[in-house]
Design a protein around this motif. Structure first.
Motif, PDB file in Angstrom:
ATOM      1  N   LYS A 116      47.550  37.649  25.286  1.00  0.00           N
ATOM      2  CA  LYS A 116      46.818  38.917  25.410  1.00  0.00           C
ATOM      3  C   LYS A 116      45.451  38.713  24.769  1.00  0.00           C
ATOM      4  O   LYS A 116      45.327  38.587  23.548  1.00  0.00           O
ATOM      5  CB  LYS A 116      47.592  40.029  24.698  1.00  0.00           C
ATOM      6  CG  LYS A 116      47.014  41.415  24.876  1.00  0.00           C
ATOM      7  CD  LYS A 116      47.325  41.987  26.236  1.00  0.00           C
ATOM      8  CE  LYS A 116      46.909  43.453  26.326  1.00  0.00           C
ATOM      9  NZ  LYS A 116      47.121  43.998  27.680  1.00  0.00           N
ATOM     10  N   LYS A 164      43.190  41.335  34.861  1.00  0.00           N
ATOM     11  CA  LYS A 164      42.331  42.340  34.244  1.00  0.00           C
ATOM     12  C   LYS A 164      42.836  43.711  34.673  1.00  0.00           C
ATOM     13  O   LYS A 164      42.895  44.007  35.855  1.00  0.00           O
ATOM     14  CB  LYS A 164      40.871  42.160  34.669  1.00  0.00           C
ATOM     15  CG  LYS A 164      39.931  43.187  34.023  1.00  0.00           C
ATOM     16  CD  LYS A 164      38.483  42.968  34.452  1.00  0.00           C
ATOM     17  CE  LYS A 164      37.564  44.000  33.795  1.00  0.00           C
ATOM     18  NZ  LYS A 164      36.171  43.827  34.229  1.00  0.00           N
ATOM     19  N   ASN A 165      43.221  44.520  33.694  1.00  0.00           N
ATOM     20  CA  ASN A 165      43.803  45.840  33.978  1.00  0.00           C
ATOM     21  C   ASN A 165      44.935  45.733  34.998  1.00  0.00           C
ATOM     22  O   ASN A 165      45.023  46.502  35.956  1.00  0.00           O
ATOM     23  CB  ASN A 165      42.718  46.804  34.467  1.00  0.00           C
ATOM     24  CG  ASN A 165      41.675  47.084  33.402  1.00  0.00           C
ATOM     25  OD1 ASN A 165      41.992  47.198  32.225  1.00  0.00           O
ATOM     26  ND2 ASN A 165      40.430  47.177  33.821  1.00  0.00           N
ATOM     27  N   ASN A 166      45.781  44.726  34.784  1.00  0.00           N
ATOM     28  CA  ASN A 166      46.965  44.487  35.621  1.00  0.00           C
ATOM     29  C   ASN A 166      46.657  44.087  37.058  1.00  0.00           C
ATOM     30  O   ASN A 166      47.529  44.147  37.921  1.00  0.00           O
ATOM     31  CB  ASN A 166      47.892  45.713  35.612  1.00  0.00           C
ATOM     32  CG  ASN A 166      48.493  45.961  34.250  1.00  0.00           C
ATOM     33  OD1 ASN A 166      48.765  45.020  33.507  1.00  0.00           O
ATOM     34  ND2 ASN A 166      48.690  47.215  33.911  1.00  0.00           N
ATOM     35  N   GLU A 167      45.407  43.668  37.299  1.00  0.00           N
ATOM     36  CA  GLU A 167      45.026  43.151  38.611  1.00  0.00           C
ATOM     37  C   GLU A 167      44.713  41.668  38.485  1.00  0.00           C
ATOM     38  O   GLU A 167      44.005  41.245  37.566  1.00  0.00           O
ATOM     39  CB  GLU A 167      43.789  43.887  39.157  1.00  0.00           C
ATOM     40  CG  GLU A 167      44.030  45.350  39.491  1.00  0.00           C
ATOM     41  CD  GLU A 167      44.891  45.539  40.720  1.00  0.00           C
ATOM     42  OE1 GLU A 167      44.909  44.637  41.583  1.00  0.00           O
ATOM     43  OE2 GLU A 167      45.565  46.582  40.811  1.00  0.00           O
ATOM     44  N   ASP A 206      42.498  44.402  25.386  1.00  0.00           N
ATOM     45  CA  ASP A 206      43.264  45.514  25.956  1.00  0.00           C
ATOM     46  C   ASP A 206      43.358  45.414  27.476  1.00  0.00           C
ATOM     47  O   ASP A 206      44.314  45.903  28.080  1.00  0.00           O
ATOM     48  CB  ASP A 206      42.622  46.856  25.579  1.00  0.00           C
ATOM     49  CG  ASP A 206      42.801  47.186  24.103  1.00  0.00           C
ATOM     50  OD1 ASP A 206      43.706  46.595  23.477  1.00  0.00           O
ATOM     51  OD2 ASP A 206      42.033  48.013  23.595  1.00  0.00           O
ATOM     52  N   SER A 207      42.376  44.757  28.085  1.00  0.00           N
ATOM     53  CA  SER A 207      42.346  44.702  29.554  1.00  0.00           C
ATOM     54  C   SER A 207      42.655  43.320  30.132  1.00  0.00           C
ATOM     55  O   SER A 207      42.986  43.197  31.307  1.00  0.00           O
ATOM     56  CB  SER A 207      40.970  45.150  30.067  1.00  0.00           C
ATOM     57  OG  SER A 207      39.949  44.298  29.585  1.00  0.00           O
ATOM     58  N   ASP A 252      34.386  40.297  31.761  1.00  0.00           N
ATOM     59  CA  ASP A 252      33.777  41.096  30.692  1.00  0.00           C
ATOM     60  C   ASP A 252      32.523  40.369  30.231  1.00  0.00           C
ATOM     61  O   ASP A 252      32.573  39.173  29.929  1.00  0.00           O
ATOM     62  CB  ASP A 252      34.774  41.242  29.531  1.00  0.00           C
ATOM     63  CG  ASP A 252      34.299  42.222  28.477  1.00  0.00           C
ATOM     64  OD1 ASP A 252      33.090  42.239  28.193  1.00  0.00           O
ATOM     65  OD2 ASP A 252      35.135  42.964  27.936  1.00  0.00           O
TER      66      ASP A 252
END
Length: 223
Positions: free
Chosen positions: A134, A150-153, A137-138, A207
């Protein structure tokens, strides 16, 4: 390979076939292989035998792989699972990260690929760590399958972007020099423009702040 000899492996063949792909070769490396030809029965076998590693060979499963993994993980959240399958799509790569799997292997695969996956299982068992990292957070990274979410993608990366990011993650405790990137990725033929282009494209995809330039040295992850 000595450590593998002492591991207990449950091989689950749910392919509607008598073929036990790779098992005969695997017996040369492991002394304790339990075979189940039914994924439903395999859950009970897992509870009783408590193997360190599960290889789940699927084609026409009696239990969908997601449900099978959930049941195994509910018994032992640190269970080491390798899935072998007909093909790998984005959903399967997502599942590899979501379920903390070591690897999806697509048929046909060679014995070295299976042994690499098994050795990663052993490393995770010995270190009590996961191949899933991890980063924020994203952002989540699977260092064995070299996939990034990224964000579950699932993020699509080029080969050089993957190599660059993989180095950053695996050596995230320090800055990586330009020369290291040059030797590992470009084999001595890197230009500064090529490296900057990789960084620029990656920053757009993930990011802008996570890849930090270290003046006069190179790059590092800022996590």
């Amino acid at each position: 390979m000595n450590a593998l000899k002492h591991m207990k492996i449950l091989y689950v063949n749910d392919r509607n076939s008598d073929e036990e792909y790779g098992v005969s070769e695997l017996k040369d490396y492991c002394n304790n292989i339990i075979i189940s030809n039914n994924s439903i029965n395999a859950i009970e076998v897992y509870k009783e035998e408590k193997p360190e590693i599960v290889i789940y060979s699927i084609s026409f499963p009696k239990i969908k792989e997601e449900e099978f993994i959930k049941q195994i993980k509910s018994i032992n959240k640190d269970a080491q699972v390798i899935i072998t399958t007909e093909h790998i799509d984005k959903k399967k790569l997502y599942n590899a990260i979501n379920f903390h799997l070591i690897k999806y292997l697509a048929y046909p695969f060679n014995m070295n690929s299976l042994l690499d996956s098994l050795n990663e299982c052993i490393k995770s068992i010995d270190s009590h760590t996961s191949n899933i990292i991890k980063l924020s957070d994203s952002l989540t990274y699977d260092k064995f399958n070299r996939t990034l979410l990224k964000n579950n993608e699932l993020i699509s990366l080029s080969e050089k972007e993957t190599n660059f990011f993989d180095i950053l993650v695996k050596k995230r405790d320090r800055a990586i020099s330009y020369e290291e990137f040059n030797q590992i990725i470009w084999h001595g033929e890197m230009t500064k423009d090529a490296l900057r282009s990789i960084v620029k494209d990656l920053r757009k995809k993930i990011d802008k702040t996570i890849i930090k330039n270290v003046s006069g040295i190179g790059y590092r992850l800022d996590i």
